[in-house]
Every structure is written in C-alpha cells, then in structure tokens.
Design an enzyme around this catalytic site. Structure first.
Site, PDB file in Angstrom:
ATOM      1  CB  CYS A  81      94.888  17.347 -25.395  1.00  0.00           C
ATOM      2  SG  CYS A  81      93.630  17.378 -26.181  1.00  0.00           S
ATOM      3  CG  HIS A 384      91.134  14.634 -22.967  1.00  0.00           C
ATOM      4  ND1 HIS A 384      92.457  15.549 -22.818  1.00  0.00           N
ATOM      5  CD2 HIS A 384      91.642  14.259 -22.235  1.00  0.00           C
ATOM      6  CE1 HIS A 384      93.102  15.423 -22.403  1.00  0.00           C
ATOM      7  NE2 HIS A 384      93.031  14.063 -21.729  1.00  0.00           N
TER       8      HIS A 384
END
EC number: 3.4.19.12
Length: 433
Positions: A81, A384
């Site tokens: 990510c 994330h």
C-alpha cells in the site's frame, strides 16, 4: 525469494529464476499468503472503516447524468500500500504523469522470449531492467477505465531488483519509497533513450525548459524540472558574526510538527490552538540556534563555535512536495506523531518563505493541492497507506484496489503525511493560507 548462502549468489541478492512449470512463483505466492494471513482480518476491518460503500459503484451521477468511474485501483501485492499510495498520487500530477505516458515504449526483450514476463538474475545484470519503462506502463494503465484494478507486479519486481531496501513483503515508509523512486527515475532518465539523451528530450519540451532547471546529481530531468527547488542555508557564527551561505537543491521539504501541538490528535479537539501547515513551514524556516552537538566550524575563528541557522527558499518548484515528519525515534522504538495538521486545498501562499519575494509574480507563489498520502495506524512498520487525489475537478480516495469518489470536506479532515501542491497557472478567486 532471498537465496541462501552459496557459491553463486550473495545472501542479499534477489533471485527469480523459475522452472517451466512456474514452481518458484507458486512457492512465492504460497509464502506470501502465509505471511499475510495474520494481517487479513485486521486489514479487512480497517478497509471497512475507510471505504464508503455508497460510493463504490463504477457508475456515478454527475450533474444529473450517469458517468463511468474511469479511475483504476492498484492491487496490493503484500503490504505494498505504501507504493500504491505514492503511484496514485504521482499519476494525478498531470505535467509529471503526461511526460512518462508520452515516452515511446522500450522493448526490453525480443526473439523467442518476447511477450513473456521478465525474470532477472544476478548473471543478467541490470541491462534488462528499466524502472522508467515499468513506471510508464503503470501510469498508462491508470485512468483508462478499462479495468477496476491493475496489478503493478512488473514494476514491483524492478523495485526489488534495483532498490534492495524494499525487497520482501513487510510494510515500508511511503516517503522513503517516494524519494528512492524519484532518485532512481532521475538517474535512469539521464541515460540514453534510443540513441537520444533523455535530457535532450526534456529540453525540447517548452513547458519544462532549461530556465526552470534544478540539477541534482547531474543533468536536469523531468524529476528535477517538476519537483526541484533550491534552498539557501544561512549559518551565522555567534562569536565573530561570520556568515556562511550555501545553496541546496531539494525534491521535497520535510517539516517537523512543532512540539507544542503534538498532543492535539483531532481537528475538533479544543485544548489549545490548531496546528496548521503554516506553523510547520514557519518552524522549518525560522531562525534556529544550533545545539552543542551541531557546532559550526567557523573559518574565521578557526574552530567550532555556537551559531544560528536559517533556511530561505531561493527557488520554488512547479510541484511542492511537503513531508510531515510523523515518525520519531525514541530510545527503544519509533513513535508516530498523530497530530492533525490543518492544510489548505487552494491558495497555499509561499511568498513569505522566499529569499527574494519581490522578484516573484503575483500568482507564482500560490499552490493548489493535487494529492495527499495518509498513514492509518500507529507505527511506520505497520498500519495502512491510502491517498486522496484530485482529477479533473473531482476528488478520489485510492485505497489499493478500491477507488471511491469523495468530497473536499473529507479530504481536509485527513491526517496528512505527504502533501503534493501544484503551482497555480491562472488566476482564480480563492483564500490564501
């Protein structure tokens, strides 16, 4: 795969030779699944919180008519990510993205192996590896609307080959990746392209002319022409008053979040003033007295002396990249500063930080936001990354494979980690920072 010690490869070399049946790839995929299984449930929960299900449709109503959502997501290849958020941000910086998309394709392989996936070994060297080419292909795959998500697998393999720090499937720092990516693109672009220097191609592009160059490690490229700025670093000896000036090129500015704001976690907290981007910029450029560990070697006194330091911006870039330093090392671990920092969507005025503001035009110091990278979570090695970016007047949220339409109110509430501001080209009524 990382090879074990043997007589052919060093331990840190990346080996991707495969059998005709693709057994190595199958083993790699199995190991990746095992490594990611522990994070699956937590990642699923986070994504549920981040995604707005009402905006998930590929068909959107805009001005009363239905239109297709042409944005393309990037598949997560195993904690990638950090890479996806940077790629999506760069893909929405129009001048930068268009340069790569307009480059002619490079055929890295031919003959019997044409069209097959390229696997690299130490014996092959780096001649068959082109970061620019894989970056170009990835950018071309985005915003076509032909698929919901694209897998940046080939680009990731090249990253593994030329950037050893990013091998493996552990979480990485998005800012660190961005700097490595831009630096390697810059170095590769200085090489030849079908017999023609890419720096020549750059100089032939009138919008990226030589007058706007900021050279870092050699000739100018699109990287330095777009992101390159220049700082003036002034150091004054407090004993004799001798002043030393040095010019430093930069591709981004890393800003501290002032210590007095570090306990203010949310935008709506009322205990104390709100931290703004201007506070961070002021902290970066204000006069600072260097501590005992940073004594200045004064050439007049001929010894290290106490001194003050101040930064001025000598030249602003076309795209101003601001990195908020949210991760700080303590004695035992790396902590995250989770403070909300207020930032403008339009009209960031940089004139007061310029060395010679009187020489700048009325619009040349104003910047409008193009993209924001956000880190969700508590640590640099976990959490994330997602990105918000503006495309043709609309804001999108890029969360790996999922792309959703969003609004300005949602964007300004984000706890920004990296901000990309584009120099304003034409006058428009907006508030300044």
């Amino acid at each position: 795969q990382r090879c074990s010690c043997n007589s052919f490869y060093r331990c840190d070399d990346f080996v991707v030779n495969d059998t005709k049946l693709g057994l190595v790839q199958k083993v790699r995929e199995h190991l990746q699944n095992l490594e990611n299984s522990a994070f699956t449930s937590d990642r699923h929960r986070k994504r549920k919180l981040l995604e707005n299900s009402s905006l998930n449709s590929k068909l959107l109503k805009v001005n009363g008519s239905t239109t297709a959502l042409c944005a393309t997501g990037l598949r997560n290849l195993g904690n990638t990510c950090f890479m996806n958020a940077i790629l999506q941000s760069l893909s929405n910086i129009q001048q930068f993205c268009c340069y790569f998309k307009e480059l002619p394709a490079v055929e890295l392989r031919n003959g019997k192996t044409a069209g097959r996936r390229t696997y690299h070994t130490r014996s092959q060297g780096d001649n068959n590896v082109s970061l620019v080419e894989e970056f170009r292909k990835t950018l071309c795959a985005l915003w076509q609307g032909s698929q919901t998500a694209f897998s940046p697998e080939s680009l990731f393999y090249v990253v593994w080959k030329i950037m050893p720090n990013f091998r493996g499937y552990q979480q990485q720092d998005a800012h660190e990746f961005m700097r490595y990516l831009l630096d390697h693109l810059h170095l590769e672009l200085q090489g030849g392209f079908n017999g023609v220097s890419r720096s020549v191609i750059l100089q032939e592009n009138s919008s990226l002319s030589a007058s706007n160059k900021c050279c870092i490690n050699g000739a100018s490229t699109v990287v330095t022409a777009i992101f390159g700025g220049i700082l003036q670093n002034e150091v004054n000896c407090l004993i004799c008053g001798t002043e030393s000036r040095k010019f430093d090129p930069f591709l981004d500015l890393s800003l501290d979040i002032p210590s007095q704001f570090r306990n203010k976690r949310t935008k709506n907290q009322e205990n104390g003033p709100m931290c703004t981007l201007r506070d961070c910029l002021r902290s970066f450029t204000d006069l600072e007295e260097l501590d005992e560990t940073e004594l200045y070697m004064c050439h007049k006194c001929k010894k290290k002396q106490k001194s003050t330091k101040k930064f001025w911006i000598q030249k602003l870039p076309k795209v101003l990249c601001l990195h908020l330093k949210r991760f700080h090392w303590t004695a035992y671990l790396r902590n995250k500063v989770d403070t909300y920092v207020e930032f403008p969507l339009r009209g960031l005025d940089m004139k007061c930080y310029l060395l010679e503001p009187e020489n700048s035009g009325p619009e040349s110091c104003l910047y409008d936001l193009a993209a924001v990278v956000v880190h969700h979570g508590s640590g640099v090695g976990s959490g994330h990354y997602t990105a918000y970016a503006a495309h043709e007047g609309r804001w999108f949220h890029f969360n790996d494979s999922t792309v959703t339409l969003t609004d300005e109110e949602t964007v300004v509430k984000a706890k920004a980690y990296i901000l990309f501001y584009v120099e304003r080209q034409a006058k428009s009524g907006s508030d300044k920072l």
